[in-house]
Design a protein around this motif. Structure first.
Motif, PDB file in Angstrom:
ATOM      1  N   LEU B 348      22.213 -19.344  -1.959  1.00 55.20           N
ATOM      2  CA  LEU B 348      23.652 -18.963  -1.345  1.00 55.20           C
ATOM      3  C   LEU B 348      23.511 -18.426   0.026  1.00 55.20           C
ATOM      4  O   LEU B 348      23.974 -18.740   0.994  1.00 55.20           O
ATOM      5  N   CYS B 349      22.705 -17.240   0.283  1.00 60.09           N
ATOM      6  CA  CYS B 349      22.503 -16.495   1.309  1.00 60.09           C
ATOM      7  C   CYS B 349      22.041 -17.547   2.494  1.00 60.09           C
ATOM      8  O   CYS B 349      22.384 -17.600   3.588  1.00 60.09           O
ATOM      9  N   GLU B 350      20.858 -18.149   2.126  1.00 54.93           N
ATOM     10  CA  GLU B 350      20.322 -19.083   2.875  1.00 54.93           C
ATOM     11  C   GLU B 350      21.156 -20.198   3.393  1.00 54.93           C
ATOM     12  O   GLU B 350      21.378 -20.447   4.445  1.00 54.93           O
ATOM     13  N   SER B 351      22.060 -20.758   2.514  1.00 55.61           N
ATOM     14  CA  SER B 351      22.988 -21.731   3.291  1.00 55.61           C
ATOM     15  C   SER B 351      24.156 -21.010   3.895  1.00 55.61           C
ATOM     16  O   SER B 351      24.535 -21.693   4.871  1.00 55.61           O
ATOM     17  N   VAL B 352      24.710 -19.912   3.833  1.00 53.84           N
ATOM     18  CA  VAL B 352      25.371 -19.062   4.391  1.00 53.84           C
ATOM     19  C   VAL B 352      24.998 -18.792   6.030  1.00 53.84           C
ATOM     20  O   VAL B 352      25.602 -19.305   7.039  1.00 53.84           O
ATOM     21  N   ALA B 353      23.571 -18.478   5.947  1.00 52.66           N
ATOM     22  CA  ALA B 353      22.927 -18.439   7.379  1.00 52.66           C
ATOM     23  C   ALA B 353      22.966 -19.638   8.054  1.00 52.66           C
ATOM     24  O   ALA B 353      22.892 -19.706   9.304  1.00 52.66           O
ATOM     25  N   LYS B 354      22.498 -20.698   7.410  1.00 52.83           N
ATOM     26  CA  LYS B 354      22.319 -22.003   8.088  1.00 52.83           C
ATOM     27  C   LYS B 354      23.832 -22.181   8.610  1.00 52.83           C
ATOM     28  O   LYS B 354      23.991 -23.008   9.702  1.00 52.83           O
ATOM     29  N   LYS B 355      24.680 -22.092   7.832  1.00 49.99           N
ATOM     30  CA  LYS B 355      26.117 -22.407   8.196  1.00 49.99           C
ATOM     31  C   LYS B 355      26.702 -21.844   9.311  1.00 49.99           C
ATOM     32  O   LYS B 355      27.276 -22.137  10.404  1.00 49.99           O
ATOM     33  N   LEU B 356      26.146 -20.142   9.472  1.00 48.05           N
ATOM     34  CA  LEU B 356      26.743 -19.377  10.622  1.00 48.05           C
ATOM     35  C   LEU B 356      25.706 -19.191  11.887  1.00 48.05           C
ATOM     36  O   LEU B 356      25.975 -18.931  12.759  1.00 48.05           O
ATOM     37  N   GLU B 357      24.421 -19.891  11.517  1.00 46.68           N
ATOM     38  CA  GLU B 357      23.559 -19.762  12.772  1.00 46.68           C
ATOM     39  C   GLU B 357      23.965 -20.387  14.166  1.00 46.68           C
ATOM     40  O   GLU B 357      24.425 -21.611  14.073  1.00 46.68           O
ATOM     41  N   GLY B 358      23.980 -19.749  15.055  1.00 49.19           N
ATOM     42  CA  GLY B 358      24.632 -20.291  16.388  1.00 49.19           C
ATOM     43  C   GLY B 358      26.078 -20.301  16.568  1.00 49.19           C
ATOM     44  O   GLY B 358      26.687 -20.647  17.695  1.00 49.19           O
ATOM     45  N   LYS B 359      26.764 -19.805  15.610  1.00 49.55           N
ATOM     46  CA  LYS B 359      28.349 -19.842  15.829  1.00 49.55           C
ATOM     47  C   LYS B 359      28.568 -18.583  16.462  1.00 49.55           C
ATOM     48  O   LYS B 359      27.943 -17.641  16.632  1.00 49.55           O
ATOM     49  N   VAL B 360      29.489 -18.870  17.467  1.00 54.47           N
ATOM     50  CA  VAL B 360      30.156 -17.897  18.477  1.00 54.47           C
ATOM     51  C   VAL B 360      31.054 -17.128  17.795  1.00 54.47           C
ATOM     52  O   VAL B 360      32.042 -17.491  17.126  1.00 54.47           O
ATOM     53  N   MET B 361      30.866 -15.734  17.782  1.00 50.53           N
ATOM     54  CA  MET B 361      31.682 -14.840  16.857  1.00 50.53           C
ATOM     55  C   MET B 361      32.973 -14.428  17.999  1.00 50.53           C
ATOM     56  O   MET B 361      32.659 -14.548  19.029  1.00 50.53           O
ATOM     57  N   GLY B 362      34.023 -14.294  17.393  1.00 48.99           N
ATOM     58  CA  GLY B 362      35.041 -13.760  18.181  1.00 48.99           C
ATOM     59  C   GLY B 362      34.989 -12.221  18.343  1.00 48.99           C
ATOM     60  O   GLY B 362      34.113 -11.530  17.754  1.00 48.99           O
ATOM     61  N   THR B 363      35.585 -11.685  19.447  1.00 51.09           N
ATOM     62  CA  THR B 363      35.626 -10.182  19.863  1.00 51.09           C
ATOM     63  C   THR B 363      36.154  -9.477  18.421  1.00 51.09           C
ATOM     64  O   THR B 363      36.972  -9.816  17.745  1.00 51.09           O
ATOM     65  N   PHE B 364      35.502  -8.195  18.451  1.00 52.79           N
ATOM     66  CA  PHE B 364      36.026  -7.280  17.454  1.00 52.79           C
ATOM     67  C   PHE B 364      35.533  -7.857  16.053  1.00 52.79           C
ATOM     68  O   PHE B 364      36.349  -7.324  15.082  1.00 52.79           O
ATOM     69  N   THR B 365      34.889  -8.799  15.697  1.00 56.21           N
ATOM     70  CA  THR B 365      34.543  -9.027  14.466  1.00 56.21           C
ATOM     71  C   THR B 365      32.694  -8.649  14.342  1.00 56.21           C
ATOM     72  O   THR B 365      31.931  -9.064  15.448  1.00 56.21           O
ATOM     73  N   THR B 366      32.397  -7.922  13.496  1.00 51.42           N
ATOM     74  CA  THR B 366      31.164  -7.703  13.262  1.00 51.42           C
ATOM     75  C   THR B 366      30.220  -8.604  12.389  1.00 51.42           C
ATOM     76  O   THR B 366      30.937  -9.538  11.934  1.00 51.42           O
ATOM     77  N   VAL B 367      29.000  -8.637  12.444  1.00 50.21           N
ATOM     78  CA  VAL B 367      28.195  -9.496  11.783  1.00 50.21           C
ATOM     79  C   VAL B 367      28.639  -9.425  10.392  1.00 50.21           C
ATOM     80  O   VAL B 367      28.717 -10.524   9.656  1.00 50.21           O
ATOM     81  N   THR B 368      28.803  -8.246   9.920  1.00 52.21           N
ATOM     82  CA  THR B 368      28.939  -8.171   8.342  1.00 52.21           C
ATOM     83  C   THR B 368      30.103  -8.871   7.994  1.00 52.21           C
ATOM     84  O   THR B 368      30.110  -9.461   6.836  1.00 52.21           O
ATOM     85  N   SER B 369      31.196  -8.459   8.749  1.00 47.59           N
ATOM     86  CA  SER B 369      32.386  -9.294   8.108  1.00 47.59           C
ATOM     87  C   SER B 369      32.474 -10.754   8.441  1.00 47.59           C
ATOM     88  O   SER B 369      33.064 -11.268   7.508  1.00 47.59           O
ATOM     89  N   THR B 370      31.804 -11.307   9.404  1.00 54.94           N
ATOM     90  CA  THR B 370      31.590 -12.631   9.437  1.00 54.94           C
ATOM     91  C   THR B 370      30.888 -13.272   8.415  1.00 54.94           C
ATOM     92  O   THR B 370      31.274 -14.185   7.589  1.00 54.94           O
ATOM     93  N   VAL B 371      29.701 -12.472   8.205  1.00 54.93           N
ATOM     94  CA  VAL B 371      28.937 -13.155   7.038  1.00 54.93           C
ATOM     95  C   VAL B 371      29.791 -13.007   5.696  1.00 54.93           C
ATOM     96  O   VAL B 371      29.781 -13.984   4.908  1.00 54.93           O
ATOM     97  N   LYS B 372      30.322 -12.166   5.445  1.00 55.10           N
ATOM     98  CA  LYS B 372      31.173 -11.701   4.133  1.00 55.10           C
ATOM     99  C   LYS B 372      32.088 -12.725   4.216  1.00 55.10           C
ATOM    100  O   LYS B 372      32.269 -13.529   2.927  1.00 55.10           O
ATOM    101  N   GLN B 373      32.838 -12.961   5.280  1.00 55.65           N
ATOM    102  CA  GLN B 373      33.913 -14.130   5.125  1.00 55.65           C
ATOM    103  C   GLN B 373      33.219 -15.422   4.890  1.00 55.65           C
ATOM    104  O   GLN B 373      33.639 -16.087   3.743  1.00 55.65           O
ATOM    105  N   ALA B 374      32.262 -15.674   5.637  1.00 49.91           N
ATOM    106  CA  ALA B 374      31.519 -17.259   5.160  1.00 49.91           C
ATOM    107  C   ALA B 374      31.077 -17.117   3.573  1.00 49.91           C
ATOM    108  O   ALA B 374      31.227 -18.240   3.028  1.00 49.91           O
TER     109      ALA B 374
END
Lengths: 258, 624
Positions: B348-374
């Motif tokens: 699961l974590c692997e696929s989340v990583a694949k999904k997020l890699e290279g994605k541009v994060m918005g301002t004021f979002t932390t990595v943790t929240s982005t990953v959690k959301q995904a």
């Protein structure tokens, strides 16, 4: 009364006339803040006012092609969508009204997620049905339509609903009338089975609060809080991929709700 | 979504993968009928590249091709993606076909030009490899690595040949594949030569370190320790065997112990050393691989920290794997703590990583929240049923056709098959359907009596008088020790004759490793063709869930005679009231089967039957 106010007014006049920049600047600042707040409120209000028209339906119903046809008028080969796409659609009549068209993916593992995300912004919903494969898919179509209709947000906002019976260019396509009849029957059955389904884990009954239509009566679309219309259309068009699409009904409807 | 490579079956690809990566994105290839599809995601611009080719072709260059196309396409249309919205994308013409064809043609052309020479060296090298191998084996060492390499090469060659032989059907593909293979090889050779040089330099410098991994690696693989008694010389022995190919095969390794001569040999005849180089190559690669990870971590340790955090907070930047790794690690542990099977948490974590890699994060979002959301999205998606399961609706359909609706329950011992069968029959009776319970557990003592007790109780709760004189539930039993499939069949025909609406077939619990019992279950299902096969699993199960479901499914698939085997259709999750918020089993089970959880058992009474609420489960799962 006036006499009593007189000294105060006099004082104020004196104060204003005095070349004291401090008071003036404070007043100006307050004014600026107030105006900003007003503008922000206005913008915020506009944003939350529902402007979106959602294109819903099962996979292969023709949502994305319809989306492309509405926006560009041209035919495009499409693939199964995996994410939403949205664009501003200028309605065809002279009113300069705009709506945001949002094309949602129809795959069963995605559609509810995306519906969840956009349902609050829905001003209207176009539910696209594949009229050719309808007989085969009727249960799935009805199930998805049911899920849309019993959603509490949708019930509260009651967006206008258009059921677009697409692919009318194919000879074997079912007519809108038949589709309406079948859907009503199917939804009626679903209403029974859903209310009898076991309650969900967190205690809220799935069929409980969201009763579809009137109790004790066979379901038909006129019982719904929103206005439901059926229209026949063909995103591909009868003249093939080069020709125009046949969806005057849909365009008119969009112009009406915009 | 855009034509990176044309091929049929794309719809099926999307259809069955959902979104190409629905949390099951362990590997990035997918097989549909005669086609293999490989895909690559570009998260920054939300692109998907898919290459489709005939399954029988073992195309080794696909990854390279897809990378090339990805780069070219992205660079060409970068501005379009960034500036224009959907409308632009719709109006824009992405006429990439010419470029794509050019990329392919380039490969073809170049390979054609090089083809003869390349093939020559290749064959030569193959030959020389063989001789070297023989010699080494007679010497008594068996570096398996080498053999493997050779095998790979052989198979590669076979692959190309196979392509040529039946290839009359699809000329384009054929050419492509051969061309690709050849090109690959030439590139390999060049690489190898370069590495040779590098390695030689190292050797010359007399670094023991570069040598030492070599003998170690070989020691692991070597079968005959006798040779190793010679001491450190192993590496050189290999070298010498190589030189021996040039000269006499009988060359004694001890004599040619001097490393310098070996190096000299290599310099002289790079073409032949090629195969031996494979080893050194591999070792060099291994070294590199080992060295590589240490570098970034060191860098990160030095600079990372504060700066990275600030950068993460302010401004939009694209996510990298290094950013996500610590968060993902934490998430993985969290999931495992919530009783998700370890294997699945990793995937699961692997696929989340694949999904997020290279994605541009918005301002004021932390990595943790982005990953959690995904991750949350992925979990909801997993729990979303892939197949419409509305038992009542289907029972109604069956009723209209005057046939009973048959449900089979299976599962390991003691998970609550009979108990939940009784609950489900209560629910069905409440909804006005008559139920026949088939007691096909002919093994466990008291199984039939248990069901008889349930039947009696259910009949007292719903006496025939209140249902127009119809007996709502009845038990069909033939005692113990009989063939379960036969009893089920008799029960179904009995139900048809007596006008029962539903037949619930209770089977004996069995461990997934018990082959004879699994065969019997598969037979029962194959013979009786039930409308619904429910797997009963307890929510207490942890890593075992994976094994159970995989083996049950496999048994059903293996022993079925039908073209499309009957697998598990849905899951009953029992003992859900015992696990508090450790709801991981729900995820594990749906992840493996991608089948919905139809019922959840939550207690001791007949009413304790629930349906699953995906949101509630995910909320419980994500709760710290």
């Amino acid at each position: 009364m006036a006499g009593r106010l007189e000294p105060h007014l006099e004082a104020l006049r004196r104060e204003l006339r005095a070349p004291d920049p401090a008071v003036l600047s404070v007043l100006l600042a307050l004014l600026a803040v107030a105006i900003t707040l007003l503008i922000w409120r206005f913008v915020q209000g506009r944003r939350s006012s529902r402007q979106a028209v959602l294109l819903l339906g099962l996979c292969d119903a023709g949502k994305t092609l319809l989306f492309a046809r509405l926006l560009t008028g041209k035919y495009r080969d499409t693939q199964t969508s995996i994410t939403d796409s949205s664009a501003v659609y200028r309605v065809s009549n002279d009113k300069s009204a705009n709506v945001t068209l949002i094309d949602l993916p129809g795959h069963e593992s995605l559609r509810l997620q995306f519906l969840e995300r956009f349902k609050a912004a829905a001003r209207a919903i176009v539910f696209v049905v594949d009229s050719v494969a309808f007989q085969r898919e009727v249960k799935d179509v009805a199930e998805f339509l049911y899920q849309v209709l019993v959603d509490s947000t949708v019930l509260k906002n009651a967006p206008a609903l258009l059921i677009a019976c697409n692919k009318q260019d194919v000879t074997m396509a079912k007519s809108a009338k038949l589709i309406q009849h079948q859907l009503e029957k199917e939804l009626n059955t679903l209403r029974v089975t859903r209310s009898a389904a076991p309650t969900s884990l967190d205690g809220s009954a799935t069929g409980g609060p969201a009763q579809l239509g009137k109790k004790g009566k066979d379901f038909d679309f006129s019982q719904l809080p929103m206005k439901v219309e059926f229209v026949e259309c063909s995103a591909r068009g009868s003249k093939g991929e080069e020709g125009d699409a046949d969806f005057e009904g849909l365009e008119k409807w969009l112009a009406k709700i915009a | 979504m855009r034509p990176a490579a044309q091929g049929g079956g794309l719809d099926h690809f999307w259809g069955s993968r959902g979104d190409g990566d629905d949390g099951r994105g362990g590997n990035n290839s997918f097989t549909h009928e005669a086609l293999t599809l490989k895909y690559k995601l570009d998260n920054q611009f939300e692109l998907v590249f898919v290459v489709g080719f005939q399954k029988i072709l073992t195309l080794t260059y696909v990854d390279k091709l897809i990378d090339d196309v990805h780069k070219e396409f992205r660079d060409k249309y970068r501005n379009e993606f960034q500036q224009k919205g959907t409308l632009g994308l719709l109006n824009g013409t992405f006429d990439f076909k010419d470029d794509f064809m050019r990329l392919l043609r380039d490969a073809e052309e170049s390979s054609k030009v090089r083809a003869p020479t390349v093939m020559k060296t290749f064959e030569q090298s193959l030959k020389s490899q063989k001789t070297v191998k023989c010699m080494i084996e007679t010497r008594g060492e068996k570096p398996k690595e080498k053999v493997k390499n050779k095998k790979n090469k052989g198979s590669k060659k076979e692959g190309t040949e196979a392509v040529v032989a039946p290839g009359k059907a699809s000329a384009g593909d054929k050419q492509l594949s051969t061309a690709g293979d050849r090109e690959e090889l030439t590139k390999d050779e060049i690489l190898q030569k370069n590495r040779e040089e590098f390695f030689k330099r190292h050797m010359k410098a007399g670094e023991k370190s570069s040598k030492s991994p070599k003998p170690e690696a070989q020691k692991e693989k070597g079968k005959k320790p006798r040779v190793w008694d010679l001491g450190n010389s192993n590496a050189k022995v290999l070298d010498y065997s190589n030189s021996a190919t040039n000269g006499s095969a009988e060359a004694c390794p001890v004599e040619e112990f001097d490393p310098d001569t070996a190096l000299g040999d290599r310099n002289r005849e790079p073409g032949r050393l090629y195969d031996l180089e494979y080893e050194s190559d591999d070792e060099a690669e291994e070294e590199k691989v080992i060295q590589n990870p240490s570098k970034p971590s060191a860098k990160k340790g030095g600079l990372g920290g504060m700066f990275g955090m600030l950068k993460g907070l302010v401004g939009s930047k694209s996510l990298t794997r290094e950013d996500m790794d610590p968060v993902l690690e934490k998430m993985k542990d969290h999931l495992i703590a919530k009783n998700v099977a370890a294997e699945i948490a990793v995937q699961l974590c692997e696929s989340v990583a694949k999904k997020l890699e290279g994605k541009v994060m918005g301002t004021f979002t932390t990595v943790t929240s982005t990953v959690k959301q995904a991750l949350q999205e992925a979990l909801v998606q997993i729990l979303q049923p892939q197949r419409r399961v509305d038992v009542l609706r289907d029972v109604m359909d069956a009723q209209r056709h005057h046939r009973p609706y048959v449900v089979t329950f299976c599962g390991v011992n003691g998970v609550g098959k009979s108990t939940n069968l009784a609950k489900i029959s209560f629910w069905l009776i409440e909804n006005g359907f008559s139920v026949l319970i088939a007691a096909c557990d002919t093994f466990r003592a008291g199984a039939v009596e248990q069901l008889r007790t349930h039947t009696r109780r259910l009949n007292t709760l719903h006496p025939p008088e209140s249902h127009g004189g119809r007996t709502m539930v009845q038990l069909y039993e033939k005692g113990y020790g009989k063939d379960a499939a036969g009893i089920a069949m008799e029960a179904i025909s009995y139900a048809r004759n007596q006008g029962f609406d539903v037949v619930l077939v209770d089977t004996a619990g069995r461990m997934q490793d018990n082959a004879p019992l699994m065969t019997a279950l598969a037979k029962l299902i194959a013979v009786n063709a039930p409308d619904l096969v429910l797997f009963v699993g307890e929510a207490l199960v942890g890593n075992e869930a994976v094994d159970q479901l995989v083996k049950f499914n496999k048994a059903l698939a293996d022993h079925s005679m039908a073209q499309t085997p009957r697998l598990i259709d849905g899951i009953v999750l029992t003992k859900f009231d015992t696990i508090d918020d450790k709801v991981g089993a729900a995820i594990s089970m749906t992840y493996i089967t991608s089948k919905p959880i139809v019922f959840v058992g939550t207690g001791q009474t007949y009413c304790d039957l629930r349906s699953l609420n995906a949101k509630a489960v995910v909320a419980a799962l994500m709760k710290a």
